[in-house]
Design a protein around this motif. Structure first.
Motif, PDB file in Angstrom:
ATOM      1  N   ALA A  48     -11.336  -5.214  -0.926  1.00  0.00           N
ATOM      2  CA  ALA A  48     -10.230  -5.508  -1.841  1.00  0.00           C
ATOM      3  C   ALA A  48     -10.463  -4.914  -3.228  1.00  0.00           C
ATOM      4  N   SER A  49     -11.370  -3.944  -3.337  1.00  0.00           N
ATOM      5  CA  SER A  49     -11.686  -3.333  -4.632  1.00  0.00           C
ATOM      6  C   SER A  49     -11.261  -1.874  -4.665  1.00  0.00           C
ATOM      7  N   VAL A  50     -11.027  -1.392  -5.879  1.00  0.00           N
ATOM      8  CA  VAL A  50     -10.603  -0.003  -6.093  1.00  0.00           C
ATOM      9  C   VAL A  50     -11.538   0.622  -7.124  1.00  0.00           C
ATOM     10  N   LYS A  77      -4.037  -5.818   0.433  1.00  0.00           N
ATOM     11  CA  LYS A  77      -2.707  -5.306   0.042  1.00  0.00           C
ATOM     12  C   LYS A  77      -2.650  -5.005  -1.453  1.00  0.00           C
ATOM     13  N   ALA A  78      -3.246  -5.885  -2.245  1.00  0.00           N
ATOM     14  CA  ALA A  78      -3.264  -5.666  -3.692  1.00  0.00           C
ATOM     15  C   ALA A  78      -4.080  -4.419  -4.024  1.00  0.00           C
ATOM     16  N   ALA A  79      -5.177  -4.209  -3.307  1.00  0.00           N
ATOM     17  CA  ALA A  79      -6.001  -3.013  -3.534  1.00  0.00           C
ATOM     18  C   ALA A  79      -5.223  -1.751  -3.176  1.00  0.00           C
ATOM     19  N   GLU A  80      -4.440  -1.810  -2.099  1.00  0.00           N
ATOM     20  CA  GLU A  80      -3.621  -0.662  -1.720  1.00  0.00           C
ATOM     21  C   GLU A  80      -2.581  -0.362  -2.794  1.00  0.00           C
ATOM     22  N   GLU A  81      -1.968  -1.417  -3.339  1.00  0.00           N
ATOM     23  CA  GLU A  81      -0.984  -1.213  -4.413  1.00  0.00           C
ATOM     24  C   GLU A  81      -1.652  -0.613  -5.643  1.00  0.00           C
ATOM     25  N   GLN A  88      -1.164   4.772 -13.504  1.00  0.00           N
ATOM     26  CA  GLN A  88      -0.893   3.726 -14.484  1.00  0.00           C
ATOM     27  C   GLN A  88      -2.193   3.078 -14.953  1.00  0.00           C
ATOM     28  N   THR A  89      -3.124   2.913 -14.032  1.00  0.00           N
ATOM     29  CA  THR A  89      -4.429   2.358 -14.388  1.00  0.00           C
ATOM     30  C   THR A  89      -5.128   3.256 -15.390  1.00  0.00           C
ATOM     31  N   MET A 126       1.166  -5.581 -11.425  1.00  0.00           N
ATOM     32  CA  MET A 126       0.987  -5.862  -9.995  1.00  0.00           C
ATOM     33  C   MET A 126       2.141  -6.684  -9.429  1.00  0.00           C
ATOM     34  N   GLN A 127       2.561  -6.298  -8.216  1.00  0.00           N
ATOM     35  CA  GLN A 127       3.582  -7.042  -7.497  1.00  0.00           C
ATOM     36  C   GLN A 127       3.004  -7.725  -6.268  1.00  0.00           C
ATOM     37  N   GLU A 128       1.976  -7.133  -5.661  1.00  0.00           N
ATOM     38  CA  GLU A 128       1.297  -7.693  -4.490  1.00  0.00           C
ATOM     39  C   GLU A 128      -0.082  -8.183  -4.920  1.00  0.00           C
TER      40      GLU A 128
END
Length: 142
Positions: A48-50, A77-81, A88-89, A126-128
Motif C-alpha cells: 500500500a506504499s508508493v 487502491k489508494a496506492a494505485e490512485e 501532483q505529488t 485523494m478520493q480512494e
C-alpha cells in the motif's frame, strides 16, 4: 418485614448494576484487543506504499535539496490512485520545498513538519483512501 423486602430489592439492584458494569468492561477490553491486532503486516504496508523518485529543487534560501520519499496509504487502491497522481505529488513536494529554507528542514522537527504538510496536502487530493504516513528515505541539502 418491609425493611427486609426493601433491603433485598436494593441488593438485587446493586448486583445487577455491578454485573452490567463487568460485562461492559469485558466487552470493551475485547474490542480493544481486536482493533490493536488489526495492524497491517510489513508486506501489506509495502503493498500500500508508493515510492516518489528523487526530486532535486531549490529552497527559498537558494540552497538545493535532493530527496526521495515513500508514501504509505491505507489500501492498495489508494496506492494505485496515488501512483496515478505522481505529477501532483511531485508538484506539491516542489511547492512546499520552494517555501522552505535550509534552516526549516534542519533537525527532526523540521522533517516531521514537512512530512505532515505533504500528508495533509495529498489527503486533500485523494478520493480512494488516504495517506497514512510520509517517509523521507534519502535527503541531502547543498
Amino acid at each position: 418485614m418491609k425493611k427486609n423486602k426493601l433491603l433485598t430489592i436494593m441488593l438485587i439492584i446493586l448486583i445487577t448494576i455491578t454485573l452490567i458494569g463487568v460485562v461492559i468492561f469485558v466487552l470493551l477490553t475485547q474490542f480493544n484487543k481486536q482493533s490493536s491486532s488489526l495492524k497491517p503486516t510489513i508486506d501489506e504496508i509495502i503493498e500500500a506504499s508508493v515510492d516518489v523518485p528523487e526530486i532535486t529543487t531549490n529552497l527559498a534560501d537558494n540552497n538545493f535539496v535532493k530527496l526521495t520519499l515513500k508514501i504509505q496509504t491505507d489500501s492498495k487502491k489508494a496506492a494505485e490512485e496515488l501512483t496515478k497522481r505522481d505529477f501532483q505529488t511531485n508538484n506539491i513536494v516542489i511547492q512546499e520545498l520552494s517555501e522552505m529554507t535550509e534552516e526549516d528542514l534542519q533537525g527532526k522537527q523540521g522533517k516531521i513538519l514537512f512530512e505532515s504538510t505533504i500528508k495533509s496536502k495529498l489527503n486533500e487530493l485523494m478520493q480512494e483512501g488516504e495517506v497514512q504516513q510520509v517517509y523521507i528515505t534519502s535527503y541531502i541539502i547543498q
